[in-house]
Design a protein around this motif. Structure first.
Motif, PDB file in Angstrom:
ATOM      1  N   ALA A  17       0.899  -1.151   0.194  1.00  0.00           N
ATOM      2  CA  ALA A  17       0.123   0.191  -0.089  1.00  0.00           C
ATOM      3  C   ALA A  17       0.708   1.153   0.002  1.00  0.00           C
ATOM      4  O   ALA A  17       0.496   2.217  -0.812  1.00  0.00           O
ATOM      5  N   ALA A  18       1.800   1.273   0.912  1.00  0.00           N
ATOM      6  CA  ALA A  18       2.803   2.278   0.933  1.00  0.00           C
ATOM      7  C   ALA A  18       3.615   2.603  -0.597  1.00  0.00           C
ATOM      8  O   ALA A  18       3.881   3.726  -0.887  1.00  0.00           O
ATOM      9  N   ALA A  19       3.853   1.308  -1.222  1.00  0.00           N
ATOM     10  CA  ALA A  19       4.648   1.598  -2.499  1.00  0.00           C
ATOM     11  C   ALA A  19       3.541   2.348  -3.714  1.00  0.00           C
ATOM     12  O   ALA A  19       3.829   2.992  -4.377  1.00  0.00           O
ATOM     13  N   LEU A  20       2.472   2.070  -3.475  1.00  0.00           N
ATOM     14  CA  LEU A  20       1.297   2.402  -4.305  1.00  0.00           C
ATOM     15  C   LEU A  20       1.085   3.886  -4.092  1.00  0.00           C
ATOM     16  O   LEU A  20       0.833   4.839  -4.867  1.00  0.00           O
ATOM     17  N   ASP A  21       1.225   4.181  -2.781  1.00  0.00           N
ATOM     18  CA  ASP A  21       1.020   5.702  -2.389  1.00  0.00           C
ATOM     19  C   ASP A  21       2.261   6.343  -2.857  1.00  0.00           C
ATOM     20  O   ASP A  21       2.100   7.610  -3.631  1.00  0.00           O
ATOM     21  N   ALA A  22       3.360   5.646  -2.660  1.00  0.00           N
ATOM     22  CA  ALA A  22       4.706   6.369  -3.229  1.00  0.00           C
ATOM     23  C   ALA A  22       4.604   6.565  -4.883  1.00  0.00           C
ATOM     24  O   ALA A  22       4.916   7.605  -5.373  1.00  0.00           O
ATOM     25  N   ILE A  23       4.075   5.458  -5.661  1.00  0.00           N
ATOM     26  CA  ILE A  23       4.035   5.815  -7.129  1.00  0.00           C
ATOM     27  C   ILE A  23       3.176   6.917  -7.326  1.00  0.00           C
ATOM     28  O   ILE A  23       3.142   7.764  -8.254  1.00  0.00           O
TER      29      ILE A  23
END
Length: 200
Positions: A17-23
């Motif tokens: 989820a954090a990676a998707l937010d970062a993207i």
């Protein structure tokens, strides 16, 4: 050593989820272990408990985006109704709403030259177009025309997504305006007697 009271162990899904937010916030390049660890308030050790490297995290994030924006939508449309006209209406409303909310998709398109991203976009694009072809075929259009209309519909979706994220005030912003806009989209895409793929 015990974890601090009130602090839970981060799960694999938290990193995804954090990676998707970062993207969404900074593009694919923002998928970096240390900044995401800082975002989660943890250390790199937590990351390596779940993933061997950054590439594995990116692949997991891409798979989650694909599931959320495509696989789940296809299942929802397939199970929504037996009436293909209703399926088309549901599909158009659903994808337009999703296009306006999904900040990850535009960021991924901007990084389509990266192999992992390109593979995910290819899978998603083919699955989405395949669904639209099926709906138009069920509406009675010959396969060639169903595919032509599906490509038109998907091109319109991409254009809508671009406008939603880049040009404020162009798309209708009232409930009445949105309803009229959606009626027009459905009317154009499903109109009988329009130009056929074989005519071009």
């Amino acid at each position: 050593m015990h974890m601090a009271e009130g602090k839970r162990r981060l799960a694999r899904e938290d990193w995804v989820a954090a990676a998707l937010d970062a993207i969404a916030d900074g593009g694919v390049a923002a998928v970096a272990v240390e900044p995401i660890a800082a975002r989660l308030g943890t250390t790199k050790g937590s990351f390596y408990w779940h993933f061997p490297n950054r590439a594995a995290l990116l692949e997991a994030a891409l798979a989650q985006w694909e599931e959320r924006t495509t696989t789940a939508v296809i299942a929802e449309i397939a199970n929504a109704t037996e009436d293909p006209a209703d399926q088309l209406r549901t599909l158009i409303v659903r994808v337009i709403e999703a296009a306006e909310r999904d900040r990850v998709g535009p960021a991924l398109l901007a990084a389509a030259g990266q192999p992992a991203v390109a593979r995910a976009i290819d899978r998603v694009t083919r699955a989405r177009i395949g669904l639209i072809v099926t709906v138009f075929s069920r509406l009675g259009f010959p396969l060639a025309e169903a595919r032509s209309r599906a490509l038109l519909a998907y091109s319109a979706y991409l254009g809508h997504a671009q406008l939603a994220h880049s040009t404020e005030g162009v798309l209708p912003d009232t409930a009445e305006g949105r309803r009229a806009y959606l009626r027009d989209v459905i009317s154009v895409l499903a109109a009988q007697g329009g130009p056929r793929a074989s005519d071009t």
